[in-house]
Write a protein that holds these residues in place. Structure first.
Motif, PDB file in Angstrom:
ATOM      1  N   ARG A   1     -31.979  54.780  52.343  1.00  0.00           N
ATOM      2  CA  ARG A   1     -30.960  54.593  53.390  1.00  0.00           C
ATOM      3  C   ARG A   1     -30.589  55.909  54.061  1.00  0.00           C
ATOM      4  O   ARG A   1     -29.557  56.010  54.704  1.00  0.00           O
ATOM      5  CB  ARG A   1     -29.705  53.926  52.820  1.00  0.00           C
ATOM      6  CG  ARG A   1     -29.956  52.648  52.038  1.00  0.00           C
ATOM      7  CD  ARG A   1     -30.081  51.446  52.945  1.00  0.00           C
ATOM      8  NE  ARG A   1     -30.441  50.255  52.208  1.00  0.00           N
ATOM      9  CZ  ARG A   1     -29.559  49.414  51.684  1.00  0.00           C
ATOM     10  NH1 ARG A   1     -28.277  49.652  51.820  1.00  0.00           N
ATOM     11  NH2 ARG A   1     -29.965  48.347  51.045  1.00  0.00           N
TER      12      ARG A   1
ATOM     13  N   GLN B   1     -22.700  45.056  55.875  1.00  0.00           N
ATOM     14  CA  GLN B   1     -22.870  46.354  55.227  1.00  0.00           C
ATOM     15  C   GLN B   1     -22.507  47.458  56.210  1.00  0.00           C
ATOM     16  O   GLN B   1     -22.992  47.476  57.344  1.00  0.00           O
ATOM     17  CB  GLN B   1     -24.324  46.504  54.783  1.00  0.00           C
ATOM     18  CG  GLN B   1     -24.636  47.739  53.975  1.00  0.00           C
ATOM     19  CD  GLN B   1     -26.121  47.788  53.635  1.00  0.00           C
ATOM     20  OE1 GLN B   1     -26.894  48.414  54.331  1.00  0.00           O
ATOM     21  NE2 GLN B   1     -26.509  47.102  52.559  1.00  0.00           N
TER      22      GLN B   1
ATOM     23  N   ASN C   1     -22.435  51.574  56.648  1.00  0.00           N
ATOM     24  CA  ASN C   1     -22.894  52.852  56.130  1.00  0.00           C
ATOM     25  C   ASN C   1     -22.443  53.989  57.038  1.00  0.00           C
ATOM     26  O   ASN C   1     -22.439  53.860  58.265  1.00  0.00           O
ATOM     27  CB  ASN C   1     -24.437  52.879  56.055  1.00  0.00           C
ATOM     28  CG  ASN C   1     -24.984  51.893  55.037  1.00  0.00           C
ATOM     29  OD1 ASN C   1     -24.408  51.708  53.971  1.00  0.00           O
ATOM     30  ND2 ASN C   1     -26.083  51.255  55.368  1.00  0.00           N
TER      31      ASN C   1
ATOM     32  N   LEU D   1     -24.815  59.618  52.124  1.00  0.00           N
ATOM     33  CA  LEU D   1     -24.651  58.212  52.479  1.00  0.00           C
ATOM     34  C   LEU D   1     -23.434  57.665  51.734  1.00  0.00           C
ATOM     35  O   LEU D   1     -23.326  57.806  50.519  1.00  0.00           O
ATOM     36  CB  LEU D   1     -25.891  57.408  52.092  1.00  0.00           C
ATOM     37  CG  LEU D   1     -25.737  55.882  52.088  1.00  0.00           C
ATOM     38  CD1 LEU D   1     -25.636  55.348  53.499  1.00  0.00           C
ATOM     39  CD2 LEU D   1     -26.912  55.218  51.356  1.00  0.00           C
TER      40      LEU D   1
ATOM     41  N   GLY E   1     -21.369  53.926  51.583  1.00  0.00           N
ATOM     42  CA  GLY E   1     -21.505  52.569  52.081  1.00  0.00           C
ATOM     43  C   GLY E   1     -20.621  51.565  51.383  1.00  0.00           C
ATOM     44  O   GLY E   1     -20.222  51.736  50.225  1.00  0.00           O
TER      45      GLY E   1
ATOM     46  N   ASP F   1     -20.335  47.115  51.007  1.00  0.00           N
ATOM     47  CA  ASP F   1     -21.183  45.938  51.164  1.00  0.00           C
ATOM     48  C   ASP F   1     -20.430  44.694  50.697  1.00  0.00           C
ATOM     49  O   ASP F   1     -19.775  44.704  49.640  1.00  0.00           O
ATOM     50  CB  ASP F   1     -22.474  46.109  50.344  1.00  0.00           C
ATOM     51  CG  ASP F   1     -23.481  45.015  50.610  1.00  0.00           C
ATOM     52  OD1 ASP F   1     -24.476  45.288  51.296  1.00  0.00           O
ATOM     53  OD2 ASP F   1     -23.283  43.873  50.140  1.00  0.00           O
TER      54      ASP F   1
END
Length: 721
Positions: free
Chosen positions: A59, A359, A361, A376, A378, A380
């Protein structure tokens, strides 16, 4: 001899400490490639398939030599000119991936664990019961328990399969193709790509496919209609949206599934222990074309990319899928010492599945001192719901394999319909929600060393299974899990020879069980992997090699209490260890070679007495291999020929394995395929043959085996304009 885990772990820790504190810290030029640019880099030839995979698996915009995880990628080099119309065909080129339980949609085995193609562009957005591949740009097999970035839903400890779909391009073209082959195969497909405005900010792409084919056996059919439009729009220089949809309408008979009789019997001689010993008529399906499974699926995917600044990016992904199916699902049990087939059918009025996932990010590139960081962060949310309304016809009849019975010809949908009218229906709904937060930081202390530190928190709320008829809900539960991921890469030769190592963890939620009025609640089951290896990427595609050793340990498996078989304990353990080697090379211009082999050793170390110390069923065969070679020669400036030859080897695969029932396995087999093609200007013709030597073989999983397809020849013609 394979490395032992007790040596591997200290080696990884020592390497990490050594490389950090003995390397000269050098400032690295900042990588300004933000994720908003990743859609466009997919069409740049200097980005390798594995680099695209690294963007998805991490990602974060890192190259394969910075990624401590292994990904087997099936892209253009392995698929062009081969008349591949299914994901199954594509995955036959992925090292360490072997076919498993057939069912209505195919399953596969990776590093000793069964899974299927569950992910689309990194989300739980698979098209239910689909094996279609017309809008697939690349298939990635991300190895190991990847729970940190992909969660526990639909994740197997051996790895996961992620589909990268084709995106709209900034050009106008149309592709139209027709294909035909034996087994009444007919397929037509069209692809249209065009800008929608004069500024080329709005782009559109559409795939449409219709496929009809019959089985090589006496009964069996499959008809598919598939449509996949996609749209992208650059609203501002910093804001881009992407939207896709997939629609599938499918009518098919499910693959013939046979459960062999237990090899070990209480009295008398043992039954057959391997698939070649069965006396099944290979061309007989023991079903009827009126027993159809009908599916309609709709899948939406969207992505919003926004550049907050030159160093920070916001990426919002969302997916919504819905499928509804109805029809007859048949399984078969071999009885009377495998001399007869008992046929069982479930009649589904409706089977509905839905996925909804959002999601968010945030991705950043920044420095801490002289160390580059790619971060990163994130969040979800994922909701999944399964509803089933069916009646069981039970075992409808028993058919002798050796003799012909007139009554066997009465087996059809009308017979099943009359039987189930008097049966009690089963109607249930099972929804669940999952909430997750994760963080991953890729740190570069210097040009050679990359360190990845990742973690995920996941909270599952399963609302239980509600019986629609009685309004009673059972097996509702809540579970939380934390999964880390640590990895490093060290470039021994910059961007060419890289050592890598990782520790990663995945999880699977376990529902409560009840026995003798006692309800047992469990913790999640965990799978942890230690892995180490080397990646070699010589420029100009001269050599691309990955060699790795992995050790996966599974804990918290539910077993019965050895002192009281009516009670449950969560004490089970098993391991899966192995070596994988994958090589791609273009040693000469227009000559492409690929080869891969995998070895796996799996064992249940703590389990029920009947299986403890044995190799688990559903584990991958000990040995498997894949290979392919293709060569292209130009006749003149507007025409060329291409030819290719490849194949697969799949070793013995255990279907039954316990001290009580004995062992039954499918025999090892080798399949070969070939292709030849001619291109003249915009016209392309291809002829391919799968299972070139008409090999008879069986494969399977979950206690079932299925006869593999015999030779399939396909002639196709395509026009690009």
């Amino acid at each position: 001899m394979l490395l032992n885990t007790r040596y591997l772990r200290p080696f990884l820790i020592f390497t990490l400490i050594f490389t950090i504190f003995t390397s000269t810290v050098q400032a690295q030029s900042r990588d300004t490639l933000l994720p908003k640019q990743l859609d466009s880099v997919f069409i740049r030839s200097h980005f390798r398939a594995k680099d695209k995979s690294s963007f998805q698996s991490a990602r974060i915009n890192i190259r394969d030599y910075e990624n401590p995880q292994v990904t087997a990628s099936v892209g253009t080099n392995l698929t062009k000119n081969r008349n591949y119309f299914t994901q199954t065909s594509m995955l036959s080129n992925a090292t360490g991936v072997t076919p498993s339980w057939a069912g209505v949609a195919p399953y596969f085995t990776i590093r000793g664990f069964r899974t299927r193609s569950n992910f689309r562009n990194g989300l739980n957005a698979y098209l239910q019961y689909s094996d279609e591949n017309s809008n697939i740009q690349q298939l990635d097999v991300i190895k190991g328990p990847s729970g940190t970035l992909f969660g526990g839903t639909n994740m197997a400890f051996g790895g996961l399969i992620n589909v990268l779909t084709a995106i709209p391009l900034d050009s106008a073209f149309t592709n139209f193709s027709l294909a035909a082959g034996n087994n009444a195969l007919h397929r037509t497909s069209i692809e249209v790509n065009t800008p929608l405005d004069s500024g080329h900010k709005a782009l559109f792409r559409m795939f449409g496919t219709y496929t009809s084919r019959r089985s090589f056996q006496d009964q069996g059919l499959n008809k598919n209609l598939f449509l996949a439009p996609s749209f992208s729009y650059q609203l501002t220089p910093d804001l881009k949206i992407r939207m896709e949809a997939e629609f599938l309408n499918r009518n098919t008979t499910n693959s013939p599934l046979f459960t062999p009789a237990n090899p070990k019997t209480a009295a008398g001689p043992d039954n057959v222990q391997y698939s070649r010993g069965l006396e099944l008529d290979y061309r007989k399906s023991y079903t009827d074309n009126s027993l159809l499974w009908k599916t309609s699926s709709l899948n939406f995917y969207g992505k919003i990319s926004y550049a907050i600044s030159s160093n920070w990016q916001s990426e919002t992904n969302f997916a919504s899928t819905y499928s509804t199916s109805n029809g007859d699902y048949q399984t078969n049990l071999l009885v009377n010492n495998n001399a007869a087939v008992a046929r069982k059918v479930l009649r589904y009025e409706a089977e509905d599945m839905s996925n909804n996932q959002v999601q968010q990010n945030f991705i950043g590139n920044f420095k801490v001192g002289n160390w580059d960081n790619k971060l990163l962060v994130g969040l979800d949310y994922h909701r999944y719901s399964y509803a089933a309304n069916y009646r069981s016809a039970g075992y409808v009849d028993t058919v002798s394999i050796a003799g012909h019975s007139a009554a066997a010809n009465l087996f059809n949908a009308d017979l099943v319909r009359n039987i189930v009218l008097s049966k009690q229906p089963s109607n249930s709904v099972a929804p669940q929600n999952a909430y997750s937060a994760y963080v991953s930081d890729v740190i570069k202390p210097n040009d050679a060393l990359t360190i990845m530190l990742s973690a995920r928190y996941d909270r599952l709320i399963n609302f239980g299974t509600r019986d629609v008829l009685t309004a009673i809900t059972t097996a509702d539960y809540k579970q939380s899990s934390i999964t880390p991921k640590i990895g490093l890469t060290y470039q021994l030769i910059p961007k060419t020879v890289t050592f890598f190592g990782n520790y990663m963890r995945g999880f699977q939620n376990i529902a409560p069980m009840s026995s003798n009025g006692i309800l047992y609640n469990f913790k999640p089951q965990y799978g942890s992997q230690w892995e180490s290896g080397i990646k070699i990427a010589v420029p100009n595609n001269v050599l691309d090699l990955t060699l790795s050793y992995y050790d996966i340990s599974v804990s918290n498996t539910v077993t019965t209490d050895p002192n009281d078989a009516t009670k449950y304990l969560q004490r089970g353990k098993q391991y899966s260890r192995g070596v994988e080697l994958d090589v791609q090379t273009e040693p000469l211009q227009n000559l492409f070679l690929h080869a891969g082999t995998a070895y796996n050793n799996s064992k249940i170390t703590v389990g029920d007495a009947a299986v403890q110390g044995l190799r688990p069923v559903n584990a991958v065969p000990k040995w498997s291999a894949t290979w392919y070679a293709s060569y292209e020669v130009s006749v003149d400036k507007v025409s060329k020929w291409n030819i290719g030859f490849g194949g697969n080897y799949v070793g013995q695969d255990l279907i039954i394995n316990s001290r009580n029932a004995g062992s039954f396995y499918t025999n090892a087999y080798t399949l070969c395929n070939g292709n030849i093609g001619y291109t003249y200007r915009q016209l392309q013709c291809r002829f391919t043959a799968e299972n070139l030597f008409n090999t008879h073989y069986y494969y399977g999983g979950r206690g079932f085996i299925t006869a593999g397809s015999l030779r399939q020849c396909i002639l196709s013609m395509g026009l690009h304009f």
